[in-house]
Enzyme design. Structure first.
Site, PDB file in Angstrom:
ATOM      1  N   CYS A   1      11.766   1.598   3.820  1.00  0.00           N
ATOM      2  CA  CYS A   1      10.604   2.303   3.277  1.00  0.00           C
ATOM      3  C   CYS A   1       9.391   1.385   3.156  1.00  0.00           C
ATOM      4  O   CYS A   1       8.382   1.773   2.583  1.00  0.00           O
ATOM      5  CB  CYS A   1      10.924   2.930   1.933  1.00  0.00           C
ATOM      6  SG  CYS A   1      11.350   1.733   0.669  1.00  0.00           S
TER       7      CYS A   1
ATOM      8  N   ARG B   1      11.692   6.435  -6.796  1.00  0.00           N
ATOM      9  CA  ARG B   1      11.890   5.044  -7.209  1.00  0.00           C
ATOM     10  C   ARG B   1      11.458   4.911  -8.665  1.00  0.00           C
ATOM     11  O   ARG B   1      10.366   5.364  -9.031  1.00  0.00           O
ATOM     12  CB  ARG B   1      11.075   4.104  -6.346  1.00  0.00           C
ATOM     13  CG  ARG B   1      11.268   2.651  -6.773  1.00  0.00           C
ATOM     14  CD  ARG B   1      10.598   1.692  -5.850  1.00  0.00           C
ATOM     15  NE  ARG B   1       9.153   1.693  -6.020  1.00  0.00           N
ATOM     16  CZ  ARG B   1       8.322   1.001  -5.254  1.00  0.00           C
ATOM     17  NH1 ARG B   1       8.806   0.274  -4.264  1.00  0.00           N
ATOM     18  NH2 ARG B   1       7.032   1.029  -5.460  1.00  0.00           N
TER      19      ARG B   1
ATOM     20  N   GLU C   1      14.845  -5.568  -1.457  1.00  0.00           N
ATOM     21  CA  GLU C   1      13.530  -6.174  -1.226  1.00  0.00           C
ATOM     22  C   GLU C   1      13.482  -7.610  -1.728  1.00  0.00           C
ATOM     23  O   GLU C   1      12.461  -8.277  -1.644  1.00  0.00           O
ATOM     24  CB  GLU C   1      12.421  -5.332  -1.857  1.00  0.00           C
ATOM     25  CG  GLU C   1      12.567  -5.075  -3.333  1.00  0.00           C
ATOM     26  CD  GLU C   1      11.474  -4.163  -3.889  1.00  0.00           C
ATOM     27  OE1 GLU C   1      10.442  -3.967  -3.230  1.00  0.00           O
ATOM     28  OE2 GLU C   1      11.667  -3.665  -5.013  1.00  0.00           O
TER      29      GLU C   1
ATOM     30  N   ASN D   1       8.126  -4.851   2.671  1.00  0.00           N
ATOM     31  CA  ASN D   1       6.909  -5.547   2.217  1.00  0.00           C
ATOM     32  C   ASN D   1       7.293  -6.716   1.309  1.00  0.00           C
ATOM     33  O   ASN D   1       6.865  -7.853   1.504  1.00  0.00           O
ATOM     34  CB  ASN D   1       5.993  -4.599   1.437  1.00  0.00           C
ATOM     35  CG  ASN D   1       5.693  -3.331   2.205  1.00  0.00           C
ATOM     36  OD1 ASN D   1       5.766  -3.332   3.419  1.00  0.00           O
ATOM     37  ND2 ASN D   1       5.368  -2.261   1.503  1.00  0.00           N
ATOM     38  N   ASP D   2       8.112  -6.404   0.296  1.00  0.00           N
ATOM     39  CA  ASP D   2       8.508  -7.477  -0.613  1.00  0.00           C
ATOM     40  C   ASP D   2       9.590  -8.363  -0.007  1.00  0.00           C
ATOM     41  O   ASP D   2       9.602  -9.572  -0.243  1.00  0.00           O
ATOM     42  CB  ASP D   2       8.974  -6.896  -1.951  1.00  0.00           C
ATOM     43  CG  ASP D   2       7.784  -6.590  -2.848  1.00  0.00           C
ATOM     44  OD1 ASP D   2       6.876  -7.442  -2.922  1.00  0.00           O
ATOM     45  OD2 ASP D   2       7.743  -5.507  -3.449  1.00  0.00           O
TER      46      ASP D   2
ATOM     47  N   ARG E   1       2.108 -11.307  -0.349  1.00  0.00           N
ATOM     48  CA  ARG E   1       1.810 -10.198   0.567  1.00  0.00           C
ATOM     49  C   ARG E   1       0.345  -9.783   0.535  1.00  0.00           C
ATOM     50  O   ARG E   1      -0.125  -9.074   1.414  1.00  0.00           O
ATOM     51  CB  ARG E   1       2.718  -8.998   0.256  1.00  0.00           C
ATOM     52  CG  ARG E   1       2.518  -8.419  -1.108  1.00  0.00           C
ATOM     53  CD  ARG E   1       3.605  -7.436  -1.495  1.00  0.00           C
ATOM     54  NE  ARG E   1       3.247  -6.063  -1.201  1.00  0.00           N
ATOM     55  CZ  ARG E   1       3.970  -5.013  -1.553  1.00  0.00           C
ATOM     56  NH1 ARG E   1       5.132  -5.181  -2.185  1.00  0.00           N
ATOM     57  NH2 ARG E   1       3.593  -3.801  -1.276  1.00  0.00           N
TER      58      ARG E   1
ATOM     59  N   ARG F   1       6.640   6.419  -5.149  1.00  0.00           N
ATOM     60  CA  ARG F   1       6.284   5.254  -5.973  1.00  0.00           C
ATOM     61  C   ARG F   1       5.781   5.770  -7.323  1.00  0.00           C
ATOM     62  O   ARG F   1       4.584   5.968  -7.518  1.00  0.00           O
ATOM     63  CB  ARG F   1       5.175   4.439  -5.307  1.00  0.00           C
ATOM     64  CG  ARG F   1       5.592   3.683  -4.052  1.00  0.00           C
ATOM     65  CD  ARG F   1       4.402   2.906  -3.495  1.00  0.00           C
ATOM     66  NE  ARG F   1       4.787   1.866  -2.572  1.00  0.00           N
ATOM     67  CZ  ARG F   1       4.622   1.937  -1.236  1.00  0.00           C
ATOM     68  NH1 ARG F   1       4.094   3.014  -0.693  1.00  0.00           N
ATOM     69  NH2 ARG F   1       4.985   0.926  -0.458  1.00  0.00           N
TER      70      ARG F   1
ATOM     71  N   HIS G   1     -13.580   9.617   0.504  1.00  0.00           N
ATOM     72  CA  HIS G   1     -14.197  10.414   1.567  1.00  0.00           C
ATOM     73  C   HIS G   1     -14.090   9.718   2.914  1.00  0.00           C
ATOM     74  O   HIS G   1     -13.882  10.347   3.944  1.00  0.00           O
ATOM     75  CB  HIS G   1     -15.673  10.661   1.255  1.00  0.00           C
ATOM     76  CG  HIS G   1     -15.866  11.839   0.378  1.00  0.00           C
ATOM     77  ND1 HIS G   1     -15.298  13.048   0.652  1.00  0.00           N
ATOM     78  CD2 HIS G   1     -16.567  11.997  -0.761  1.00  0.00           C
ATOM     79  CE1 HIS G   1     -15.638  13.904  -0.288  1.00  0.00           C
ATOM     80  NE2 HIS G   1     -16.402  13.284  -1.163  1.00  0.00           N
TER      81      HIS G   1
END
Ligand code: PEP
Ligand code: MG
Length: 561
Positions: free
Chosen positions: A492, A329, A421, A444-445, A455, A293, A189
């Site tokens: 991505c 993926r 990655e 990210n990776d 990370r 994902r 919420h």
């Protein structure tokens, strides 16, 4: 003045908020389990419980009447939950067993909380609603102030473990200019209403959020998912001013993504299920899905879902963009996203362990079943054979892995690609592109592995920064391979959600950017302001910078921001 300190969280509502931190009023202490009342008080205690619940419900209903839209609905729903017969019956039963009203309410609602948690997913996120009404009723029974929002007179940043729906619904966006929660999820919420109010918001910041004391100056960046404590004043002022300028441009911007001089850049959404895909489609900015994902759909599954079960889940995502680009993926299970049926062994270093595509070695069939399910989902969703379905593998490190994955995809008529990655994949990208039809850079990776920095660590944010020149050089290498092999290169990871960095990525040769759908308009509006030549110059400056700060500053200068 203390040094700035950056905490990472999940970005939910883009924008920047700056001000002193305030915490929501604490929840009441829960009663001890051994408290008892005399039998003669049972009737009185039951009345006390019911009256307190009614008072809280009426108060919430009155606040609902003053609110509008989603906020009004949430308040009304919470008011109704307060009068729900299910938990009230359980509480009355507990009072009959000589438990005082506070304990009876705690136990009765606790049972429902456990049930919702066991159900997982969206149900689990609703436990905040139940705990909220429990705390309000306990405070009412004790004659204490209602837990919740503090009274503030100047723009502040609201911090909480998790905000109750009722509090989020009534917060004044002129006074609470940023929100950060320790818990919560993107569909809680807090997130839904913060989005409606347009208050920059990050969630799931983790227990380190508690280190921030009331009164400390805090900068929330709802696009980057960062909480900066004690930022330099000029840095904070510039971030706020820039966010305001950008908000005006975003409101006026219309897709599709392109630079000022017309170079098309596909803007795609990162999603974890059909609902997120539908929301992305309704937003009218995403042209498709750049990262589905799939592991997120099965986080609570105890056994490998059947091909048919998987196909139903994937079809929901396909239906959101019947003709659009969709990049699925394959399961990236492991490390921070373990799946019971895929990751069985405890590992010392799960981020460096059997995760992503590597699981296929130990679990023959897992990935093949998934590819079969993707083919089945295409049929269920009525996706024509002429519409390509792109499928990519996570955690590819070698040419053999890429070649094997590509042949499995091609056998099924799917378009094969891989995440870049792992630094090895960037270094080998020229070779990988001989067997793959596309790559998507998971910044990210890629950043985690290039910088050897977890990370998830709130202490290493200066390293887990995709602006690090080392990371940019790996991206550059991949883009050079893409150009010479005529293979599309997307991004991505979260870097794609950073409008400034997006310009650098386009300058390096990235063709598509995929991010949370809420971040896409910000990226599109920024790209519309710059030419390809400026992007290329920004990329050159960033690549040749010695630090991430210098890269950011240099790019701002080149782009006149
Ligand atoms: C990435 O690593 O950048 C990525 C997009 O994948 P995930 O965040 O799911 O690991
Ligand atoms: Mg990844």
């Amino acid at each position: 003045m203390s040094e700035p300190e950056v905490h990472k969280a999940t970005a939910v509502v883009p924008g920047v908020g700056y001000g002193p931190a305030v915490w929501v009023h604490p929840r009441p202490e829960l009663p001890t389990a051994d408290a008892r009342i005399p039998d003669t008080d049972i009737e009185l205690e039951t009345d006390r419980m019911k009256t307190a619940a009614k008072t809280v419900a009426d108060r919430l209903a009155a606040r609902s009447e003053k609110a509008t839209g989603n906020a009004a609905e949430v308040l009304l729903a919470t008011s109704k939950l307060t009068m729900d017969r299910g938990w009230q019956r359980a509480a009355a039963k507990a009072i009959k067993q000589s438990k005082p009203a506070e304990l009876a309410v705690t136990e009765a609602i606790g049972k429902f909380v456990d049930m919702f948690k066991a159900a997982g997913g969206v149900m689990a996120e609703r436990t905040t609603d139940l705990e909220d009404i429990r705390d309000r009723i306990i405070a009412e029974l004790r004659g204490e102030d209602e837990p919740g929002l503090p009274v503030v007179t100047a723009p502040s940043i609201l911090l909480a473990d998790d905000l109750s729906p009722a509090d989020t619904a009534t917060l004044d966006p002129a006074l609470f200019v940023g929100l950060a929660t320790e818990l919560g999820g993107p569909t809680s919420h807090t997130a839904i209403i913060a989005r409606q109010l347009g208050v920059p918001c990050v969630v799931a910041a983790g227990p380190n959020l508690r280190d921030i004391a009331a009164g400390q100056q805090v900068l929330i960046d709802g696009s980057l998912g960062t909480i900066t404590v004690n930022p330099a004043k000029d840095v904070a002022a510039e971030a706020v001013a820039q966010a305001q300028r950008m908000a005006e441009k975003i409101a006026e911007w219309k897709g599709p993504g392109r630079t000022k001089d017309g170079l098309r850049v596909q803007l795609l959404a990162n999603v974890g299920d059909g609902d997120a895909a539908r929301i992305a489609a309704e937003g009218n900015v995403a042209e498709g899905i750049g990262l589905f994902r799939t592991e997120l759909a099965f986080l609570s599954a105890q056994h490998e879902p059947t091909v048919d079960e998987q196909a139903e889940v994937y079809a929901k995502v396909f239906r959101a963009f019947p003709e659009g680009k969709i990049v699925v993926r394959t399961l990236d299970a492991g490390s921070d996203k373990p799946l019971v049926f895929a990751n069985q062994e405890m590992e010392e270093n799960p981020a460096l362990g059997v995760r992503g595509l590597r699981i296929s070695q130990a679990h023959s069939g897992l990935m093949e079943h998934q590819l079969d399910a993707i083919v089945a989902a295409k049929k269920i969703a009525g996706r024509g054979d002429d519409v390509k379905t792109w499928v990519m593998a996570p955690m590819v490190a070698t040419l053999e892995e890429a070649a094997w994955f590509a042949s499995e995809c091609r056998e099924r008529g799917l378009t094969p690609g891989a995440m870049v990655e792992i630094p090895a994949a960037a270094l080998m990208s020229h070779d990988l592109m001989k067997v793959l039809d596309f790559v998507s850079i998971g910044t990210n990776d890629l950043t985690q592995y290039a910088m050897a920095a977890d990370r998830l660590s709130p202490h290493l944010a200066y390293l887990t920064d995709p602006w690090q020149p080392a990371v940019l050089r790996l991206i550059d290498m991949t883009c050079i391979s893409g150009a010479s092999n005529n293979v599309p290169v997307g991004v991505c990871g979260e870097a794609a959600a950073d409008p400034l960095l997006a310009c650098v990525l386009v300058g390096l040769g990235v063709n598509s950017l995929s991010a949370a759908s809420t971040a896409l308009a910000g990226v599109g509006a920024q790209l519309a302001e710059v030419t390809l030549a400026q992007c290329k110059e920004a990329a050159r400056v960033a690549l040749n910078s010695s630090t991430s700060e210098k890269a950011r500053d240099g790019v701002r200068r080149v782009l006149n921001l």
